[in-house]
Motif scaffolding. Structure first.
Motif, mmCIF file in Angstrom:
data_model
loop_
_atom_site.group_PDB
_atom_site.id
_atom_site.type_symbol
_atom_site.label_atom_id
_atom_site.label_comp_id
_atom_site.label_asym_id
_atom_site.label_seq_id
_atom_site.Cartn_x
_atom_site.Cartn_y
_atom_site.Cartn_z
ATOM 1 N N ASP A 1 43.458 47.930 45.334
ATOM 2 C CA ASP A 1 42.221 47.613 44.612
ATOM 3 C C ASP A 1 41.733 48.900 43.951
ATOM 4 O OD1 ASP A 1 39.761 45.159 45.238
ATOM 5 O OD2 ASP A 1 39.586 46.817 43.802
ATOM 6 N N GLU B 1 38.659 49.497 42.996
ATOM 7 C CA GLU B 1 37.295 49.856 43.417
ATOM 8 C C GLU B 1 37.346 50.545 44.774
ATOM 9 O OE1 GLU B 1 35.787 45.555 42.158
ATOM 10 O OE2 GLU B 1 34.158 46.787 42.979
ATOM 11 N N VAL C 1 35.643 48.818 47.797
ATOM 12 C CA VAL C 1 36.327 47.642 48.351
ATOM 13 C C VAL C 1 37.553 48.090 49.152
ATOM 14 C CG1 VAL C 1 37.575 45.525 47.759
ATOM 15 C CG2 VAL C 1 35.556 46.199 46.439
ATOM 16 N N ARG C 2 38.350 48.943 48.494
ATOM 17 C CA ARG C 2 39.602 49.424 49.093
ATOM 18 C C ARG C 2 39.338 50.053 50.464
ATOM 19 N NH1 ARG C 2 41.035 52.663 44.880
ATOM 20 N NH2 ARG C 2 40.426 54.576 45.946
ATOM 21 N N ASP D 1 44.211 43.058 44.259
ATOM 22 C CA ASP D 1 43.205 42.673 43.267
ATOM 23 C C ASP D 1 43.945 42.275 41.985
ATOM 24 O OD1 ASP D 1 40.350 44.363 41.708
ATOM 25 O OD2 ASP D 1 40.965 42.257 41.807
ATOM 26 N N ARG E 1 42.747 42.335 38.823
ATOM 27 C CA ARG E 1 42.455 43.215 37.674
ATOM 28 C C ARG E 1 42.640 44.657 38.091
ATOM 29 N NH1 ARG E 1 37.769 41.118 33.632
ATOM 30 N NH2 ARG E 1 38.792 39.147 33.145
ATOM 31 N N LEU E 2 43.746 45.233 37.685
ATOM 32 C CA LEU E 2 44.040 46.609 38.074
ATOM 33 C C LEU E 2 44.357 47.411 36.830
ATOM 34 C CD1 LEU E 2 46.533 46.032 41.016
ATOM 35 C CD2 LEU E 2 44.214 46.932 41.220
ATOM 36 N N GLY F 1 47.590 43.001 38.599
ATOM 37 C CA GLY F 1 47.939 42.428 39.904
ATOM 38 C C GLY F 1 49.071 41.422 39.813
ATOM 39 N N ILE G 1 42.923 38.844 45.740
ATOM 40 C CA ILE G 1 41.453 38.899 45.734
ATOM 41 C C ILE G 1 41.007 39.133 44.298
ATOM 42 C CG2 ILE G 1 41.152 39.649 48.131
ATOM 43 C CD1 ILE G 1 41.020 42.516 47.216
ATOM 44 N N THR G 2 39.931 38.503 43.915
ATOM 45 C CA THR G 2 39.467 38.679 42.544
ATOM 46 C C THR G 2 37.975 38.387 42.418
ATOM 47 O OG1 THR G 2 39.802 38.038 40.244
ATOM 48 C CG2 THR G 2 40.042 36.302 41.878
ATOM 49 N N LYS H 1 35.866 37.444 45.408
ATOM 50 C CA LYS H 1 34.910 38.489 45.809
ATOM 51 C C LYS H 1 33.486 38.034 45.481
ATOM 52 C CE LYS H 1 37.915 42.363 44.528
ATOM 53 N NZ LYS H 1 37.968 43.556 43.683
#
Lengths: 775, 246
Positions: free
Chosen positions: A10, A12, A15-16, A54, A56-57, A62, A81-82, A104
Motif C-alpha cells: 500500500d 499510504e 495504512v501500510r 491496494d 491504486r499504486l 495493483g 483493498i481499495t 477502505k
C-alpha cells in the motif's frame, strides 16, 4: 509464533504500517512494499502465504501485481483493498484469483479475521517461508523420533525400511507397466518407482477392493450369515499427497457413523508411506484442490531431495518404523531449503488449474444446476464408467449374493458401482431416477465439487487428473467442468486416530426373523408378519424401512407396514416386482429371513401430534402409510381429526380390504376412497385420488398432510393441497429410491447430495423444494 | 425333481459347448448333480420329450434349420441362447454382406448348386428366447451363475454397462492409451475384460450395451487416428446383424 507470512502492499504509509503492526502483534511474519515494483521484487525472491494489495499504486498498479502473482505464484492467497470500489475492478480482481475484495476504511481486526479464514482453508505448511541460508555441517543422528517432525535419511535407510516391512507385510508399490505406472505387489526395493507422475489406478482400491465378500452365507433353515474380512497387513509405499487426501475422505465415509467393518479392519492393518509428487501429470490440478501437499493421513511422507530423502513423520507407528530401520538425522537449513524449492518448482509445473477458488464451487454449481452445459457436454458420454472406476474419491458400491451350485452356501459380495452407469439409480419396479446422460454427468460433477464436501468436509475431487486421462470422450475433467461453471465453503479436514475406531461387524449382518403369517392382499401383493428369533421388538418409528434378506437371492428395502404400538411383531407388505420380492412371495410360514434396520427417519411424529391429520395413500403407498394410520388409531387422543383418503386403480387392486371397511365404520375416522376405474360390483367413488380432495373441509392452520404414493401422484396431490391453503412445511411425503445398503455408504439412493436411507425417506415438501432430483 | 437341461447346436463351431464341457473339477460335479442333462450331442446319445432349459448354440443360416429350432422351442420351458452366434449372429453374419449365391460360390466353388443358404441370423430372430449367455466363447462362470439364478427362481440379468468398467476393475492400462483401438466402450460387460487383460483389445463379441454411443465411438476412433471404415470393419466381425438391424 505463526508460521504464515503476509505481504502488505500500500502506498499510504499509515495504512501500510498500521496493518503491519496489527498483524505482527497477531503473530504473522509481515513484509511491506510501497510500490508495485517493490512488491514484485519481493514476490520473486520470497514466498508468502497471503498478499494484501491496494489497487491504486504508483508504478505497477495493483492489478498488475495480481496478474504476476497468479501466473508465477498461484498458491499465494490475495486480498484486494481499495478506497475506490467499482464493479469492474471487483470482477477483474476476482478473475485474477483474489479471494476477497475489502473496501477502505476497515478495522484491522476484521482484516486479521479474514486472513485467518483464508489460511484455514489451505493445508498448513503450504507456504512457509524458508530462506536458504549458508550451508551448515550436517547435524548428528537424532535419538528420539517425534511425530510431526522432519528428518533426513539416505537411500540405504529407505531400503532397510522397505525390506523390513516387506518381510512381514504385503508390499504394494508403484511399478512401471506398458509405459504407465501402476500400484502392484513389489518384492525388491529397486523395482519401486518413487518419481512417477500418476498411476493409472488409485491406491484406494487396496483399502476398498473392487470386489469383496462381506458375509458368508448358509442358505436353508436355519440360515446363517457370518461377517468376513480379508485384512492381511499391507504397506502402500509411495502414495502421492492427493491420493492420501482421497484415503482421508474414505476414512471419513467408512469410519464415522456406521463404522464399516471391512474398510476399517483393512485400514488399521495398512502402513502408508507417502512421497511428494515432483513431476505432476499433465492432466492434474492438485494445487487448485489443495491436495498437492499434505500433513496428515500418512505414517511417513518422503521427499526426494536428490540422493537423500526428507521424511516427515505422520504417526506414532511411522516414528517407530523410522527409529527401527533408519539412521535418521535432523535436516540442515540447506536441506529444508532444497525441499522447499523442489516442492515449489513442482507446484509451478501443473498445467491445469481452477479459475475460481475451490471454496466457491458448491455455490457456483448450485446456481448452475439447470445450465445447458450438462446436456451439451454429456452428449458424447459412453456411460462407460471409466471416470469413476479410476477415481480415488469414488466409493459407491453394489451388493449381490453369489451361491454354490447346491444352493447351500454362498457369499454376499460388494463390488464397485457408480453414478455414471446407466442403471445405478434404477429401482426394482423399473423406474430409473437418473435415466439420462446429462443428469448422471451433472450428479458426478456435483459430487466432486459440492455434495461430498458438504457431507464429509473434505474435497470430493483431489485433482489427480486420472478421469481426464481415462475418458475417451474427453469430458470427464472436473477442472474443466468447474472452470466452465466456475464458486464457497470452508474446507475442514477431519483428523482421527485410525486405531481408535471400532468397526461394527454387525453392520451388514442381518438378524433372523421368523415368518409368522402371510396374508394375500391382491393379485401381486402380500402382507407378511415377522418376529425376531430372540423375541426382541423391532423398535421403529412409523415410516421407517428395513432391509430384508432372502439368502442367496439378495437384500431389498421394504417399508414397515405396522405400527410399533402393535406388539413385538412387525408387518411388511410387499408387491412382487423383483427377485427378492418374488422370493418373499414364495416363502411359507415358519421360514427364516434376515432383517437389518429399522433405517431412515420415519414420519415426524412430534410435528404431527395434536394436529388434524390428512393422510393420503395412492396404491401401495398405503403400505408405509398404514404404520402411521395404526399408530394414530392407537394413540387417538394425541391427534385431532383423522382423515384418510385412499385411491386404488381398480376395486381388485384395493389392499387391506378388511381394514378399509373397519376404518369406514370407525366413528373416529373420516375415511374416503376412490378407484380410477370401477366395475360392475363397485358402488363407491370413481376417479383419481385428487378428485377426493376438494370435497374435504379442513382448517389449514391445524392440519398436517402426509402423502404416500407413486411419483406421478405427488405433483397433482400437492397442487390440490396447496389450493386448500397448506404450506410446504405441512405437506409430508415419503420417497422411494434404491436403498441398497441402508447405512449411507453405497450411494444408490442419493437425491442430489441427500442420502434417502439416512435423511429420508420422509421429507416435508419444503425440504424437497431444495432437492431438484426429488419429484 | 432336478430340472431337465438340453444342449443343441446350429451353425457354429461348437466351441461354447466344448467350453461348457471344460468346466472343471467340483463345479462340473456340482452341475451334473444340480441338473439332469438329458441331451448333449457332443457327449450323450439320449433324447427327451420335454426340457426345462434348452441351451441353443449357433446361428440360423439354412432354411432347414428353422423347423428343428421351432420344435425345440415347443418342447422347452426356457430357451437360452448360448454364445455369440446364437445371441447376435456372430461371425456367421459376415456372409450377409454378400449375395447368397456369391457366398456359396466362394465357399463351395463348382459344387455351389448342391447347397442352400440364407442370410445368417441369431436365434431370437426366428423364435422367442428367454435369456442368453453372450460371448465368443461363453464365460462359463456366467453360464453357471445363470443356472444358479434359475434354480433359485431369480431372473438372470446381464450387466448393462460396457466392458470398460470390468477392464478398469482388472487394473488394465486403456488400449486407446497404448495407441490401439477397442470396442470396449460400447460392448456389454460380463467377460471381466479377458481379451484386454490378455494383451489384446475388445472385439465386441458380447454384443452392444442397451444404449451404446456409437456416434461417439466413431469420433473417439477418429481422434486416435483411425478411420470410420476401420471402426466399421472391427464392428462387422461380431455385430454385423445388429448393425444392419439398426
Amino acid at each position: 509464533m505463526r508460521e504464515h507470512s503476509v505481504l502488505v502492499v500500500d502506498d499510504e504509509p499509515i495504512v501500510r504500517e498500521s496493518i503491519r503492526d496489527w498483524l505482527t502483534e497477531a503473530g504473522y511474519q509481515v513484509a511491506t512494499a510501497e510500490t508495485g515494483e517493490e512488491a514484485l521484487e519481493l514476490v520473486a525472491t520470497r514466498d508468502f502465504s497471503v498478499l494484501v494489495v491496494d489497487l491504486r499504486l504508483p508504478g505497477s498498479a495493483g492489478i498488475k501485481v495480481l496478474e504476476a502473482v497468479k501466473s508465477e505464484r498461484p498458491w499465494i492467497r490475495t486480498i484486494v483493498i481499495t478506497a475506490y470500489p467499482s464493479a469492474e475492478t471487483a470482477q477483474e480482481a476476482r478473475r485474477l484469483g483474489a479471494v476477497d475484495y475489502v473496501i477502505k476504511p476497515f478495522a484491522p481486526d476484521s482484516l486479521e479475521r479474514l486472513i485467518d479464514d483464508t489460511l484455514a482453508s489451505i493445508p498448513p505448511e503450504a507456504t512457509v517461508i524458508a530462506e536458504a541460508k549458508a550451508p551448515t555441517p550436517a547435524p548428528p543422528v537424532v535419538e528420539a523420533i517425534g511425530v510431526k517432525a522432519s528428518f533426513v535419511v539416505d537411500r540405504d535407510d529407505l531400503r532397510r525400511l522397505f525390506d523390513g516391512l516387506a518381510a512381514s507385510m504385503r508390499m504394494i508399490g508403484v511399478v512401471e507397466r506398458q509405459e504407465h505406472y501402476v500400484f502392484d505387489r513389489v518384492k525388491r526395493f529397486d523395482d519401486v518407482c518413487l518419481d512417477y507422475d500418476v498411476t493409472v489406478h488409485p491406491p484406494t482400491r487396496c483399502l476398498f477392493p473392487t470386489r469383496e465378500a462381506m458375509l458368508r452365507l448358509k442358505l436353508g433353515e436355519p440360515p446363517a450369515a457370518e461377517p468376513t474380512v480379508d485384512a492381511a497387513p499391507q504397506v502402500l509405499f509411495g502414495v502421492h499427497p492427493y491420493d492420501i487426501t482421497a484415503i482421508e475422505l474414505l476414512d471419513e465415509v467408512f469410519m464415522t457413523k456406521h463404522p464399516d467393518p471391512n474398510y476399517i479392519s483393512r485400514r488399521q492393518n495398512t502402513v502408508i508411506v507417502g512421497v511428494d509428487c515432483l513431476r505432476p501429470s499433465p492432466n492434474a490440478f492438485a494445487p487448485s484442490m489443495g491436495t498437492d501437499r499434505t500433513d496428515s493421513g500418512f505414517d511417513l511422507l518422503l521427499t526426494d531431495i536428490g540422493g537423500r530423502f526428507m521424511v516427515r513423520v505422520g504417526s506414532q507407528r511411522g516414528a517407530s518404523l523410522l527409529e527401527e530401520y533408519a539412521e535418521a538425522r535432523v535436516p540442515s537449513d540447506e536441506e529444508i531449503g532444497i525441499q522447499k524449492a523442489l516442492l515449489d518448482a513442482a507446484r509451478a509445473e501443473y498445467r491445469v488449474s481452477l479459475n475460481v477458488a475451490r471454496e466457491r464451487l458448491p455455490k457456483l454449481l448450485e446456481d448452475h444446476y439447470d445450465d445447458e452445459y450438462w446436456q451439451e457436454r454429456s452428449a458424447t458420454c459412453f456411460s462407460c464408467g471409466s471416470c469413476i472406476m479410476v477415481c480415488p474419491t469414488c466409493f459407491c458400491f453394489d451388493v449381490v449374493d453369489e451361491v454354490s451350485l447346491d444352493l447351500k452356501t454362498g457369499e454376499r459380495i460388494r463390488q464397485w458401482d457408480g453414478c455414471m452407469l446407466t442403471d445405478f439409480a434404477k429401482v426394482a419396479g423399473g423406474e430409473n431416477f437418473r435415466h439420462d446422460k446429462a443428469s448422471r454427468f451433472r450428479h458426478r460433477i456435483f459430487r466432486k465439487g459440492k455434495y461430498v464436501l458438504e457431507r464429509y468436509g473434505i474435497v470430493g475431487c483431489v485433482g489427480c487428473g486420472r478421469c481426464t486421462t481415462a475418458c475417451l470422450a474427453d469430458i470427464a475433467s472436473p477442472a474443466e467442468a468447474f472452470n466452465a461453471i466456475a464458486e464457497k465453503a470452508k474446507i475442514k479436514t477431519a483428523r482421527r486416530l485410525i486405531g481408535e475406531i471400532t468397526p461394527d461387524f454387525g453392520l451388514y449382518a442381518p438378524k433372523w426373523a421368523k415368518l409368522l403369517r402371510v396374508e394375500d392382499l391382491a393379485a401381486n401383493e402380500k402382507a407378511f408378519e415377522f418376529a425376531f428369533e430372540d423375541g426382541a421388538a423391532l423398535v421403529h418409528t412409523p415410516g421407517q424401512f428395513v432391509e430384508i434378506s432372502v439368502l442367496g437371492v439378495g437384500e431389498a428395502p421394504i417399508s414397515i407396514s405396522s405400527s410399533p404400538t402393535r406388539g413385538a411383531t412387525f408387518q411388511l407388505a410387499v408387491r412382487n416386482v423383483g427377485n427378492v420380492t418374488r422370493a418373499l412371495h414364495d416363502l411359507v410360514e415358519g421360514a427364516t429371513v434376515g432383517i437389518r434396520g429399522p433405517f431412515g427417519n420415519g414420519f415426524p411424529i412430534e410435528a404431527l401430534e395434536w394436529k388434524d391429520l390428512l393422510l393420503i395413500a395412492g396404491g401401495i403407498g398405503l403400505f408405509p402409510l398404514r404404520s402411521l394410520i395404526e399408530y394414530a388409531i392407537d394413540r387417538r387422543d394425541a391427534f385431532g381429526r383423522l382423515i384418510i383418503l385412499y385411491g386404488a386403480r381398480s376395486p381388485e387392486e384395493r389392499v387391506f380390504q378388511a381394514e378399509l371397511a373397519a376404518w369406514k365404520q370407525d366413528a373416529g375416522i373420516e375415511f374416503h376412497e376412490t378407484v380410477d376405474r370401477g366395475n360392475d360390483t363397485w358402488g363407491g367413488h370413481v376417479g383419481v385420488i385428487t378428485t377426493l380432495i376438494p370435497e374435504i373441509e379442513i382448517s389449514p392452520a391445524r392440519t398436517m398432510s402426509v402423502v404416500v404414493g407413486p411419483p406421478i401422484m405427488y405433483r397433482f396431490v400437492i397442487g390440490e393441497l396447496k389450493k386448500k391453503g397448506l404450506a410446504d412445511e405441512q405437506i409430508i411425503l415419503s420417497l422411494e429410491r434404491r436403498m441398497k445398503c441402508g447405512v449411507g455408504k453405497c450411494g444408490h439412493c442419493q437425491i442430489n447430495g441427500v442420502y434417502v436411507c439416512e435423511e429420508g425417506p420422509v421429507f416435508t415438501l419444503a425440504e424437497l423444494r431444495n432437492l431438484r432430483e426429488a419429484v | 425333481m432336478k430340472p431337465k437341461v438340453a444342449f443343441f447346436d446350429f451353425t457354429c463351431c461348437e466351441g461354447c459347448q466344448l467350453d461348457t464341457l471344460n468346466i472343471e473339477g467340483q463345479d462340473l460335479v456340482d452341475l451334473v448333480s444340480a441338473v439332469d442333462i438329458v441331451e448333449f450331442r457332443e457327449v450323450l446319445t439320449g433324447r427327451a420329450d420335454r426340457y426345462d432349459i434348452a441351451f441353443v448354440e449357433g446361428s440360423i443360416s439354412r432354411e432347414s434349420e428353422i423347423p428343428r429350432l421351432k420344435e425345440i422351442r415347443e418342447r422347452a420351458d426356457i430357451v437360452i441362447e448360448l454364445g455369440a452366434c446364437a445371441h447376435i449372429g456372430g461371425v456367421n453374419c459376415l456372409k450377409n454382406h454378400l449375395a447368397m449365391d456369391e457366398a456359396l460360390e466362394i465357399v463351395y466353388g463348382d459344387d455351389a448348386g448342391d447347397y442352400d443358404t440364407i442370410p445368417a441370423r441369431p436365434i431370437h430372430a426366428v423364435i422367442p428366447v428367454d435369456y442368453c449367455v453372450p460371448g465368443c466363447p461363453i464365460n462359463t462362470a456366467e453360464l453357471l451363475r445363470i443356472v444358479k439364478e434359475l434354480l433359485l427362481g431369480k431372473t438372470p440379468e446381464l450387466p448393462n454397462y460396457p466392458v470398460c468398467v470390468e477392464c478398469k476393475m482388472a487394473g488394465n492400462v486403456c488400449v486407446f492409451e497404448l495407441g490401439r483401438s477397442c470396442l470396449g466402450p460400447v460392448t456389454r460387460a460380463g467377460c471381466n475384460a479377458i481379451c484386454v487383460t490378455a494383451g489384446r483389445h475388445c472385439w465386441g463379441c458380447r454384443g452392444l450395451v442397451d444404449d451404446p454411443n456409437i456416434d461417439s465411438q466413431k469420433d473417439v476412433l477418429e481422434k486416435y487416428g483411425l478411420t470410420v471404415d476401420q471402426v466399421v470393419e472391427k464392428f462387422k466381425i461380431y455385430n454385423t446383424y445388429t448393425e444392419v438391424a439398426r
